[in-house]
Design a protein around this motif. Structure first.
Motif, mmCIF file in Angstrom:
data_model
loop_
_atom_site.group_PDB
_atom_site.id
_atom_site.type_symbol
_atom_site.label_atom_id
_atom_site.label_comp_id
_atom_site.label_asym_id
_atom_site.label_seq_id
_atom_site.Cartn_x
_atom_site.Cartn_y
_atom_site.Cartn_z
ATOM 1 N N TYR A 11 -4.844 44.160 20.842
ATOM 2 C CA TYR A 11 -5.505 43.484 19.737
ATOM 3 C C TYR A 11 -6.004 42.087 20.138
ATOM 4 O O TYR A 11 -6.307 41.266 19.266
ATOM 5 N N CYS A 12 -6.094 41.842 21.419
ATOM 6 C CA CYS A 12 -6.498 40.510 21.900
ATOM 7 C C CYS A 12 -7.889 40.153 21.384
ATOM 8 O O CYS A 12 -8.851 40.905 21.595
ATOM 9 N N PRO A 13 -8.049 39.015 20.708
ATOM 10 C CA PRO A 13 -9.366 38.635 20.180
ATOM 11 C C PRO A 13 -10.392 38.370 21.268
ATOM 12 O O PRO A 13 -11.602 38.466 21.020
ATOM 13 N N GLY A 25 -31.581 20.622 35.985
ATOM 14 C CA GLY A 25 -30.381 20.758 36.806
ATOM 15 C C GLY A 25 -30.566 21.607 38.050
ATOM 16 O O GLY A 25 -29.573 21.950 38.715
ATOM 17 N N LEU A 26 -31.809 21.970 38.354
ATOM 18 C CA LEU A 26 -32.118 22.800 39.537
ATOM 19 C C LEU A 26 -31.344 24.108 39.528
ATOM 20 O O LEU A 26 -30.777 24.547 40.524
ATOM 21 N N THR A 27 -31.326 24.750 38.350
ATOM 22 C CA THR A 27 -30.627 26.020 38.206
ATOM 23 C C THR A 27 -31.426 26.889 37.243
ATOM 24 O O THR A 27 -32.568 26.574 36.901
ATOM 25 N N THR A 28 -30.846 28.004 36.829
ATOM 26 C CA THR A 28 -31.514 28.888 35.886
ATOM 27 C C THR A 28 -30.622 29.074 34.666
ATOM 28 O O THR A 28 -29.413 28.835 34.720
ATOM 29 N N ALA A 29 -31.234 29.550 33.598
ATOM 30 C CA ALA A 29 -30.488 29.806 32.365
ATOM 31 C C ALA A 29 -30.146 31.287 32.240
ATOM 32 O O ALA A 29 -29.978 31.795 31.130
ATOM 33 N N ALA A 30 -30.028 31.982 33.365
ATOM 34 C CA ALA A 30 -29.710 33.406 33.346
ATOM 35 C C ALA A 30 -28.344 33.633 32.708
ATOM 36 O O ALA A 30 -27.459 32.770 32.751
ATOM 37 N N GLU A 31 -28.152 34.822 32.105
ATOM 38 C CA GLU A 31 -26.887 35.138 31.467
ATOM 39 C C GLU A 31 -25.768 35.179 32.497
ATOM 40 O O GLU A 31 -25.967 35.606 33.631
ATOM 41 N N ARG A 32 -24.586 34.757 32.087
ATOM 42 C CA ARG A 32 -23.427 34.748 32.964
ATOM 43 C C ARG A 32 -22.899 36.160 33.162
ATOM 44 O O ARG A 32 -22.949 36.993 32.258
ATOM 45 N N GLN A 33 -22.383 36.415 34.356
ATOM 46 C CA GLN A 33 -21.773 37.704 34.646
ATOM 47 C C GLN A 33 -20.447 37.839 33.903
ATOM 48 O O GLN A 33 -19.664 36.893 33.831
ATOM 49 N N LYS A 34 -20.210 39.004 33.301
ATOM 50 C CA LYS A 34 -18.930 39.229 32.630
ATOM 51 C C LYS A 34 -17.794 39.166 33.624
ATOM 52 O O LYS A 34 -17.937 39.566 34.778
ATOM 53 N N ARG A 35 -16.642 38.681 33.194
ATOM 54 C CA ARG A 35 -15.512 38.484 34.087
ATOM 55 C C ARG A 35 -14.286 39.253 33.589
ATOM 56 O O ARG A 35 -14.169 39.518 32.391
ATOM 57 N N PRO A 36 -13.386 39.591 34.490
ATOM 58 C CA PRO A 36 -12.158 40.274 34.069
ATOM 59 C C PRO A 36 -11.283 39.347 33.220
ATOM 60 O O PRO A 36 -11.309 38.131 33.368
ATOM 61 N N LEU A 37 -10.521 39.939 32.343
ATOM 62 C CA LEU A 37 -9.592 39.212 31.486
ATOM 63 C C LEU A 37 -8.180 39.630 31.865
ATOM 64 O O LEU A 37 -7.853 40.813 31.880
ATOM 65 N N MET A 38 -7.344 38.630 32.213
ATOM 66 C CA MET A 38 -5.975 38.936 32.606
ATOM 67 C C MET A 38 -5.042 38.743 31.409
ATOM 68 O O MET A 38 -5.310 37.966 30.527
#
Length: 242
Positions: free
Chosen positions: A7-9, A229-242
């Protein structure tokens, strides 16, 4: 009552990869409880050999390291879902400290069970390796920022990355997100003086790219700030949740 992993939010947030039923059952066995801390509470101390590892269930914190001359280097900012104490879990002691900056709720894991990931659940062990790799990648970005970006570029890059983390966690409303850190924290993260940081943020505000006051960060034009900021606004990669 402790939150059951099923049930982790955080599982409903865009920032994280979904877990299988088997992974959720394994994490519920690994989890030993929950800890609630107030703002300013040390969670892990540099040089400590803490018996627990944590996942930030809610709230925000900061990782920093004190130098022998009394100066401080901010390593990174802690967001909900971040795994805390991995360094101690692998190397035996912390090379930096972690402190709560807001009211935080932490999932607690016994470090003595850490290697069970590698013995009995290789998929979760890979997730830990992935987290370590992404942390190394981020530190490479920070090093490039400190060494090669101007102050304006560095602050634009840093605040954009923070804002994007907030977006993926559902913390942004009408282009605004709570930001419990100080300009001193940002300055210590980027190797800048507080005066230079303050003036640079003021200049970005005058250009209507962003504003940061009273604990609230507002980004008015994400693409323009990314370009600055010399970067892009691309979507972040999903990450594992521990």
């Amino acid at each position: 009552m402790p939150t059951q992993c099923r049930y982790c939010p955080l599982q409903r947030k865009d920032a994280f990869l979904p877990m299988s039923k088997e992974e959720l059952m394994f994490m519920e066995k690994f989890k030993s409880g929950e800890l609630t801390v107030e703002p300013g509470t040390p969670i892990l101390l540099e040089g400590s050999n803490a018996p627990q590892l944590y996942t930030a269930l809610s709230g925000m914190g900061i990782r920093d390291k004190m130098l022998e001359n009394g100066k401080r280097q901010v390593i990174s900012f802690v967001f909900p879902g971040d795994f805390i104490g991995l360094q101690a879990g692998v190397m035996g002691e912390m090379g930096h400290s972690v402190e709560a900056r807001t009211h935080m709720r932490l999932c607690v894991f016994n470090r003595s069970e850490f290697y069970s990931f590698f013995k009995s659940h290789p998929e979760r062990a890979f997730d830990i390796t992935w987290l370590a790799a992404i942390e190394e990648h981020f530190m490479g970005e920070v090093l490039a920022t400190i060494g090669q970006r101007t102050a304006t570029q560095a602050i634009a890059w840093a605040l954009l990355k923070i804002f994007q983390r907030g977006q993926s966690l559902g913390m942004v409303t009408h282009n605004q997100m709570p930001l419990p850190y100080t300009q001193r924290d940002l300055a210590d993260a980027l190797g800048l003086s507080l005066v230079h940081t303050n003036k640079t943020i003021a200049a970005l505000r005058e250009r209507q790219l962003l504003s940061w006051s009273d604990g609230v960060l507002q980004i008015n034009n994400v693409d323009a700030l990314a370009k600055e900021g010399l970067t892009t606004a691309a979507e972040r990669q999903k990450r594992p949740l521990m």
